[in-house]
Design an enzyme around this catalytic site. Structure first.
Site, PDB file in Angstrom:
ATOM      1  N   SER A  60      -7.841   5.479  -7.222  1.00 13.47           N
ATOM      2  CA  SER A  60      -7.004   4.701  -8.140  1.00 13.47           C
ATOM      3  C   SER A  60      -7.722   3.421  -8.567  1.00 13.47           C
ATOM      4  CB  SER A  60      -5.670   4.343  -7.471  1.00 13.47           C
ATOM      5  OG  SER A  60      -5.845   3.268  -6.572  1.00 13.47           O
ATOM      6  N   ASP A 117      -2.574  12.053  -0.185  1.00 12.09           N
ATOM      7  CA  ASP A 117      -2.434  10.876   0.674  1.00 12.09           C
ATOM      8  C   ASP A 117      -2.535  11.239   2.156  1.00 12.09           C
ATOM      9  OD1 ASP A 117      -2.049   8.234   1.286  1.00 12.09           O
ATOM     10  OD2 ASP A 117       0.128   8.313   1.093  1.00 12.09           O
ATOM     11  N   GLU A 141       8.991  17.684 -11.523  1.00 13.12           N
ATOM     12  CA  GLU A 141       9.683  17.904 -10.255  1.00 13.12           C
ATOM     13  C   GLU A 141       8.812  17.333  -9.134  1.00 13.12           C
ATOM     14  OE1 GLU A 141      12.708  19.299  -9.787  1.00 13.12           O
ATOM     15  OE2 GLU A 141      12.922  19.478 -11.965  1.00 13.12           O
ATOM     16  N   ARG A 183      -5.089   8.122   7.857  1.00  8.42           N
ATOM     17  CA  ARG A 183      -4.293   8.337   9.074  1.00  8.42           C
ATOM     18  C   ARG A 183      -4.776   9.574   9.836  1.00  8.42           C
ATOM     19  NH1 ARG A 183       1.157   7.902   5.915  1.00  8.42           N
ATOM     20  NH2 ARG A 183      -0.397   7.855   4.251  1.00  8.42           N
ATOM     21  N   SER A 207       2.904   5.499  -6.870  1.00 10.42           N
ATOM     22  CA  SER A 207       1.604   4.825  -6.720  1.00 10.42           C
ATOM     23  C   SER A 207       0.766   4.770  -8.002  1.00 10.42           C
ATOM     24  CB  SER A 207       0.797   5.484  -5.592  1.00 10.42           C
ATOM     25  OG  SER A 207       1.458   5.346  -4.371  1.00 10.42           O
ATOM     26  N   ASN A 220      -8.032   1.162  -5.735  1.00 12.04           N
ATOM     27  CA  ASN A 220      -8.807   1.532  -4.532  1.00 12.04           C
ATOM     28  C   ASN A 220     -10.110   0.747  -4.363  1.00 12.04           C
ATOM     29  OD1 ASN A 220      -7.847   5.072  -4.514  1.00 12.04           O
ATOM     30  ND2 ASN A 220      -6.966   3.340  -3.420  1.00 12.04           N
ATOM     31  N   ARG A 257     -10.688  -1.455  -1.230  1.00 11.57           N
ATOM     32  CA  ARG A 257     -11.002  -0.902   0.104  1.00 11.57           C
ATOM     33  C   ARG A 257     -12.407  -1.340   0.535  1.00 11.57           C
ATOM     34  NH1 ARG A 257      -8.001   4.791   0.956  1.00 11.57           N
ATOM     35  NH2 ARG A 257      -6.030   4.140   0.056  1.00 11.57           N
TER      36      ARG A 257
HETATM   37  C1  FPP Z   1      -5.531   8.670  -0.006  1.00 13.55           C
HETATM   38  O1  FPP Z   1      -5.491   8.661   1.409  1.00 13.55           O
HETATM   39  C2  FPP Z   1      -6.711   9.376  -0.470  1.00 13.55           C
HETATM   40  C3  FPP Z   1      -7.684   8.869  -1.281  1.00 13.55           C
HETATM   41  C4  FPP Z   1      -7.625   7.481  -1.802  1.00 13.55           C
HETATM   42  C5  FPP Z   1      -8.881   9.634  -1.658  1.00 13.55           C
HETATM   43  C6  FPP Z   1      -8.704  11.097  -1.911  1.00 13.55           C
HETATM   44  C7  FPP Z   1     -10.031  11.761  -1.901  1.00 13.55           C
HETATM   45  C8  FPP Z   1     -10.304  13.000  -1.411  1.00 13.55           C
HETATM   46  C9  FPP Z   1      -9.249  13.905  -0.927  1.00 13.55           C
HETATM   47  C10 FPP Z   1     -11.696  13.546  -1.296  1.00 13.55           C
HETATM   48  C11 FPP Z   1     -12.536  13.619  -2.518  1.00 13.55           C
HETATM   49  C12 FPP Z   1     -11.886  14.208  -3.717  1.00 13.55           C
HETATM   50  C13 FPP Z   1     -12.559  14.923  -4.659  1.00 13.55           C
HETATM   51  C14 FPP Z   1     -11.835  15.367  -5.875  1.00 13.55           C
HETATM   52  C15 FPP Z   1     -13.949  15.302  -4.514  1.00 13.55           C
HETATM   53  P1  FPP Z   1      -5.600   7.283   2.176  1.00 13.55           P
HETATM   54  O2  FPP Z   1      -7.036   6.980   2.389  1.00 13.55           O
HETATM   55  O3  FPP Z   1      -4.838   6.227   1.450  1.00 13.55           O
HETATM   56  O4  FPP Z   1      -4.901   7.640   3.540  1.00 13.55           O
HETATM   57  P2  FPP Z   1      -3.991   6.668   4.435  1.00 13.55           P
HETATM   58  O5  FPP Z   1      -2.783   6.327   3.613  1.00 13.55           O
HETATM   59  O6  FPP Z   1      -3.658   7.511   5.611  1.00 13.55           O
HETATM   60  O7  FPP Z   1      -4.830   5.477   4.777  1.00 13.55           O
END
Ligand code: FPP
Length: 249
Positions: free
Chosen positions: A73, A28, A215, A32, A204, A76, A79
Protein backbone atom coordinates in the site's frame (compact mmCIF):
# COMPACT_ATOMS: atom_id res chain seq x y z
CA UNK A 1 3.90 -21.69 -9.49
CA UNK A 2 2.45 -24.94 -8.21
CA UNK A 3 0.22 -26.61 -10.75
CA UNK A 4 -1.17 -29.02 -8.17
CA UNK A 5 -4.42 -30.32 -9.61
CA UNK A 6 -4.86 -33.08 -7.08
CA UNK A 7 -7.67 -31.36 -5.16
CA UNK A 8 -11.22 -31.75 -6.45
CA UNK A 9 -11.68 -28.97 -8.93
CA UNK A 10 -15.14 -27.41 -8.76
CA UNK A 11 -14.47 -25.83 -12.15
CA UNK A 12 -14.80 -29.28 -13.63
CA UNK A 13 -17.49 -30.58 -11.28
CA UNK A 14 -19.42 -27.31 -11.68
CA UNK A 15 -20.67 -27.40 -8.10
CA UNK A 16 -19.61 -24.00 -6.75
CA UNK A 17 -22.23 -21.98 -8.61
CA UNK A 18 -22.01 -18.63 -10.39
CA UNK A 19 -18.45 -17.57 -9.75
CA UNK A 20 -17.38 -13.94 -9.41
CA UNK A 21 -15.71 -12.50 -12.49
CA UNK A 22 -13.44 -10.33 -10.33
CA UNK A 23 -11.99 -11.30 -6.95
CA UNK A 24 -9.90 -8.89 -4.89
CA UNK A 25 -7.76 -9.97 -1.94
CA UNK A 26 -6.27 -8.17 1.06
CA UNK A 27 -3.44 -10.52 1.99
CA UNK A 28 -3.15 -9.71 5.69
CA UNK A 29 -1.30 -11.50 8.49
CA UNK A 30 2.15 -12.37 7.13
CA UNK A 31 3.83 -10.57 10.03
CA UNK A 32 1.79 -12.35 12.70
CA UNK A 33 2.31 -15.68 10.96
CA UNK A 34 6.06 -15.13 11.15
CA UNK A 35 6.01 -13.88 14.74
CA UNK A 36 4.14 -16.98 15.91
CA UNK A 37 7.02 -19.05 14.53
CA UNK A 38 9.92 -16.87 15.69
CA UNK A 39 10.66 -15.86 12.10
CA UNK A 40 11.29 -12.43 10.57
CA UNK A 41 8.45 -10.49 8.95
CA UNK A 42 10.22 -10.90 5.62
CA UNK A 43 10.06 -14.67 6.03
CA UNK A 44 6.32 -14.30 6.62
CA UNK A 45 5.97 -12.44 3.32
CA UNK A 46 7.99 -15.14 1.56
CA UNK A 47 5.58 -17.77 2.85
CA UNK A 48 2.73 -15.49 1.80
CA UNK A 49 4.02 -15.57 -1.76
CA UNK A 50 3.14 -19.30 -1.84
CA UNK A 51 -0.49 -18.46 -1.09
CA UNK A 52 -0.31 -15.92 -3.92
CA UNK A 53 0.63 -18.75 -6.28
CA UNK A 54 -2.33 -20.80 -5.08
CA UNK A 55 -4.73 -17.88 -5.54
CA UNK A 56 -3.49 -17.17 -9.06
CA UNK A 57 -3.44 -20.82 -10.15
CA UNK A 58 -6.87 -21.65 -8.78
CA UNK A 59 -8.49 -18.46 -10.04
CA UNK A 60 -7.22 -19.22 -13.51
CA UNK A 61 -8.39 -22.84 -13.38
CA UNK A 62 -11.85 -21.68 -12.30
CA UNK A 63 -12.16 -19.17 -15.12
CA UNK A 64 -12.21 -16.09 -12.87
CA UNK A 65 -11.37 -13.22 -15.24
CA UNK A 66 -9.78 -10.72 -12.85
CA UNK A 67 -7.80 -11.21 -9.65
CA UNK A 68 -6.52 -8.15 -7.77
CA UNK A 69 -3.97 -8.59 -4.99
CA UNK A 70 -2.99 -5.88 -2.50
CA UNK A 71 0.78 -6.39 -2.32
CA UNK A 72 2.05 -3.00 -1.10
CA UNK A 73 0.00 0.00 0.00
CA UNK A 74 0.98 3.67 -0.32
CA UNK A 75 1.28 3.58 3.48
CA UNK A 76 3.60 0.54 3.61
CA UNK A 77 6.70 2.72 3.02
CA UNK A 78 6.60 3.46 6.76
CA UNK A 79 7.68 -0.13 7.51
CA UNK A 80 11.32 -0.96 8.33
CA UNK A 81 13.55 -0.65 5.26
CA UNK A 82 14.56 -4.33 5.39
CA UNK A 83 10.90 -5.34 5.17
CA UNK A 84 10.17 -2.91 2.32
CA UNK A 85 13.23 -4.19 0.44
CA UNK A 86 12.15 -7.79 0.95
CA UNK A 87 8.69 -7.07 -0.44
CA UNK A 88 10.16 -5.61 -3.64
CA UNK A 89 12.59 -8.54 -3.88
CA UNK A 90 9.62 -10.90 -3.67
CA UNK A 91 7.86 -8.96 -6.41
CA UNK A 92 10.93 -9.31 -8.64
CA UNK A 93 11.18 -13.05 -7.86
CA UNK A 94 7.50 -13.48 -8.57
CA UNK A 95 7.87 -11.80 -11.95
CA UNK A 96 10.90 -13.90 -12.86
CA UNK A 97 9.54 -17.23 -11.59
CA UNK A 98 5.96 -16.95 -12.85
CA UNK A 99 6.50 -15.24 -16.20
CA UNK A 100 6.49 -18.44 -18.24
CA UNK A 101 3.47 -19.84 -16.48
CA UNK A 102 1.56 -16.61 -17.02
CA UNK A 103 2.42 -16.79 -20.70
CA UNK A 104 1.39 -20.46 -20.90
CA UNK A 105 -1.88 -19.96 -19.00
CA UNK A 106 -3.00 -16.82 -20.80
CA UNK A 107 -2.68 -14.57 -17.76
CA UNK A 108 -1.93 -10.88 -18.25
CA UNK A 109 -0.04 -9.01 -15.53
CA UNK A 110 -1.17 -5.47 -14.77
CA UNK A 111 0.36 -3.38 -12.01
CA UNK A 112 -1.92 -0.81 -10.41
CA UNK A 113 -0.58 2.03 -8.26
CA UNK A 114 2.10 4.67 -8.60
CA UNK A 115 5.08 2.75 -9.94
CA UNK A 116 7.45 5.71 -10.30
CA UNK A 117 8.89 5.55 -6.73
CA UNK A 118 9.55 1.79 -6.99
CA UNK A 119 13.13 0.52 -7.15
CA UNK A 120 14.29 0.38 -10.77
CA UNK A 121 14.80 -3.38 -10.66
CA UNK A 122 11.19 -3.93 -9.56
CA UNK A 123 9.82 -1.56 -12.21
CA UNK A 124 11.86 -3.32 -14.88
CA UNK A 125 10.77 -6.81 -13.77
CA UNK A 126 7.10 -5.82 -13.78
CA UNK A 127 7.40 -4.06 -17.13
CA UNK A 128 9.02 -7.13 -18.72
CA UNK A 129 6.18 -9.43 -17.61
CA UNK A 130 3.50 -6.88 -18.52
CA UNK A 131 5.00 -6.68 -22.02
CA UNK A 132 5.38 -10.46 -22.37
CA UNK A 133 1.77 -11.09 -21.30
CA UNK A 134 0.03 -8.08 -22.82
CA UNK A 135 -1.87 -10.11 -25.41
CA UNK A 136 -3.12 -12.67 -22.89
CA UNK A 137 -6.87 -12.72 -22.58
CA UNK A 138 -7.89 -15.51 -20.20
CA UNK A 139 -7.29 -13.73 -16.91
CA UNK A 140 -5.79 -10.47 -15.69
CA UNK A 141 -3.71 -10.49 -12.54
CA UNK A 142 -3.78 -6.96 -11.13
CA UNK A 143 -1.10 -6.47 -8.51
CA UNK A 144 -1.60 -3.35 -6.39
CA UNK A 145 1.82 -1.91 -5.54
CA UNK A 146 2.32 1.51 -3.97
CA UNK A 147 -1.45 1.65 -4.27
CA UNK A 148 -3.93 3.61 -2.16
CA UNK A 149 -7.62 4.14 -2.86
CA UNK A 150 -7.53 7.77 -1.70
CA UNK A 151 -4.36 8.44 -3.69
CA UNK A 152 -6.10 6.97 -6.75
CA UNK A 153 -9.14 9.23 -6.29
CA UNK A 154 -6.96 12.32 -5.74
CA UNK A 155 -5.09 11.49 -8.96
CA UNK A 156 -8.38 11.08 -10.86
CA UNK A 157 -9.67 14.40 -9.48
CA UNK A 158 -6.45 16.13 -10.54
CA UNK A 159 -6.71 14.69 -14.03
CA UNK A 160 -10.31 15.84 -14.30
CA UNK A 161 -9.32 19.34 -13.13
CA UNK A 162 -6.55 19.40 -15.75
CA UNK A 163 -8.96 18.34 -18.50
CA UNK A 164 -11.48 20.98 -17.42
CA UNK A 165 -8.72 23.63 -17.35
CA UNK A 166 -7.62 22.58 -20.85
CA UNK A 167 -11.21 22.88 -22.05
CA UNK A 168 -11.52 19.24 -23.13
CA UNK A 169 -14.02 18.37 -20.39
CA UNK A 170 -16.94 20.43 -19.19
CA UNK A 171 -17.84 20.37 -15.44
CA UNK A 172 -21.33 19.20 -16.40
CA UNK A 173 -19.79 16.09 -17.96
CA UNK A 174 -18.04 15.01 -14.76
CA UNK A 175 -19.93 11.82 -13.96
CA UNK A 176 -19.10 8.31 -12.71
CA UNK A 177 -17.66 7.37 -16.08
CA UNK A 178 -15.39 10.41 -16.06
CA UNK A 179 -13.99 9.35 -12.71
CA UNK A 180 -13.82 5.61 -13.46
CA UNK A 181 -11.92 6.19 -16.68
CA UNK A 182 -9.20 8.08 -14.78
CA UNK A 183 -8.59 5.41 -12.14
CA UNK A 184 -5.69 2.95 -12.33
CA UNK A 185 -8.38 0.30 -12.85
CA UNK A 186 -9.99 2.08 -15.83
CA UNK A 187 -12.01 -0.38 -17.88
CA UNK A 188 -11.75 -3.20 -15.32
CA UNK A 189 -15.09 -4.49 -13.98
CA UNK A 190 -15.55 -3.79 -10.26
CA UNK A 191 -14.67 -6.64 -7.88
CA UNK A 192 -17.63 -8.89 -7.08
CA UNK A 193 -15.93 -10.39 -4.06
CA UNK A 194 -13.32 -8.98 -1.67
CA UNK A 195 -11.55 -11.46 0.58
CA UNK A 196 -9.51 -10.34 3.58
CA UNK A 197 -7.51 -12.67 5.78
CA UNK A 198 -6.45 -12.40 9.44
CA UNK A 199 -9.93 -11.57 10.67
CA UNK A 200 -9.56 -7.79 10.42
CA UNK A 201 -12.76 -5.96 9.47
CA UNK A 202 -11.17 -3.09 7.54
CA UNK A 203 -10.90 -1.96 3.93
CA UNK A 204 -7.46 -0.36 4.51
CA UNK A 205 -7.55 2.14 1.63
CA UNK A 206 -8.05 -0.62 -0.96
CA UNK A 207 -10.16 0.00 -4.09
CA UNK A 208 -12.38 2.54 -2.30
CA UNK A 209 -14.33 3.44 -5.45
CA UNK A 210 -14.43 -0.04 -6.95
CA UNK A 211 -15.69 -1.92 -3.88
CA UNK A 212 -19.00 -0.03 -3.75
CA UNK A 213 -21.10 -3.18 -4.27
CA UNK A 214 -18.55 -5.92 -3.61
CA UNK A 215 -19.44 -8.80 -1.33
CA UNK A 216 -17.06 -9.05 1.62
CA UNK A 217 -15.60 -12.24 3.02
CA UNK A 218 -13.28 -12.27 6.01
CA UNK A 219 -11.25 -15.37 6.84
CA UNK A 220 -9.75 -15.66 10.31
CA UNK A 221 -6.60 -17.35 9.02
CA UNK A 222 -3.32 -15.52 8.48
CA UNK A 223 -2.48 -15.03 4.78
CA UNK A 224 0.24 -17.74 4.49
CA UNK A 225 -2.37 -20.25 5.72
CA UNK A 226 -4.90 -19.23 3.05
CA UNK A 227 -5.09 -22.40 1.00
CA UNK A 228 -7.42 -23.73 -1.66
CA UNK A 229 -10.00 -25.23 0.75
CA UNK A 230 -10.30 -21.80 2.38
CA UNK A 231 -10.53 -20.01 -0.98
CA UNK A 232 -13.19 -22.49 -2.04
CA UNK A 233 -15.19 -21.72 1.13
CA UNK A 234 -15.04 -18.00 0.31
CA UNK A 235 -16.27 -18.66 -3.23
CA UNK A 236 -19.08 -20.88 -1.95
CA UNK A 237 -20.13 -18.17 0.49
CA UNK A 238 -20.24 -15.69 -2.40
CA UNK A 239 -22.35 -17.90 -4.66
CA UNK A 240 -24.98 -18.27 -1.91
CA UNK A 241 -25.49 -14.55 -1.54
CA UNK A 242 -28.21 -12.49 -3.15
CA UNK A 243 -26.79 -9.31 -4.65
CA UNK A 244 -29.25 -6.45 -4.89
CA UNK A 245 -27.07 -3.43 -5.86
CA UNK A 246 -29.31 -1.11 -3.84
CA UNK A 247 -32.55 -2.56 -5.23
CA UNK A 248 -35.09 -4.77 -3.48
CA UNK A 249 -34.22 -8.08 -5.16
C1 FPP B 1 0.07 -7.70 4.99
O1 FPP B 1 0.46 -8.46 6.11
C2 FPP B 1 0.81 -8.10 3.81
C3 FPP B 1 1.59 -7.29 3.03
C4 FPP B 1 1.75 -5.84 3.33
C5 FPP B 1 2.36 -7.79 1.89
C6 FPP B 1 1.73 -8.86 1.05
C7 FPP B 1 2.77 -9.50 0.21
C8 FPP B 1 2.83 -10.82 -0.12
C9 FPP B 1 1.77 -11.77 0.24
C10 FPP B 1 3.99 -11.42 -0.86
C11 FPP B 1 4.36 -10.86 -2.18
C12 FPP B 1 3.25 -10.65 -3.14
C13 FPP B 1 3.38 -10.77 -4.49
C14 FPP B 1 2.23 -10.42 -5.35
C15 FPP B 1 4.59 -11.25 -5.11
P1 FPP B 1 1.17 -7.75 7.33
O2 FPP B 1 2.63 -7.70 7.06
O3 FPP B 1 0.53 -6.42 7.58
O4 FPP B 1 0.85 -8.75 8.49
P2 FPP B 1 0.55 -8.38 10.03
O5 FPP B 1 -0.71 -7.57 10.04
O6 FPP B 1 0.38 -9.71 10.66
O7 FPP B 1 1.74 -7.63 10.53
Amino acid sequence: MSADDSTTDPATTGDIGDLPQHVAMIMDGNGRWAKQRGLTRSEGHREGAKAVRMAVTKSRELGIRHLTLYAFSSQNWSRPKAEVDSLFSLLVEFCENEKQLMIDKGIRLNLIGDRDPLPLVARAAVKAVEAATRRNRDMVLHVAVNYGGREELVRAARRIAEDVARGVLSPADVDERAIESRLWTAGVPDPDLIIRTSGELRVSNFLLWQLAYAEMYVDECLWPDFDWPRYELALRSYTRRERRFGGVG
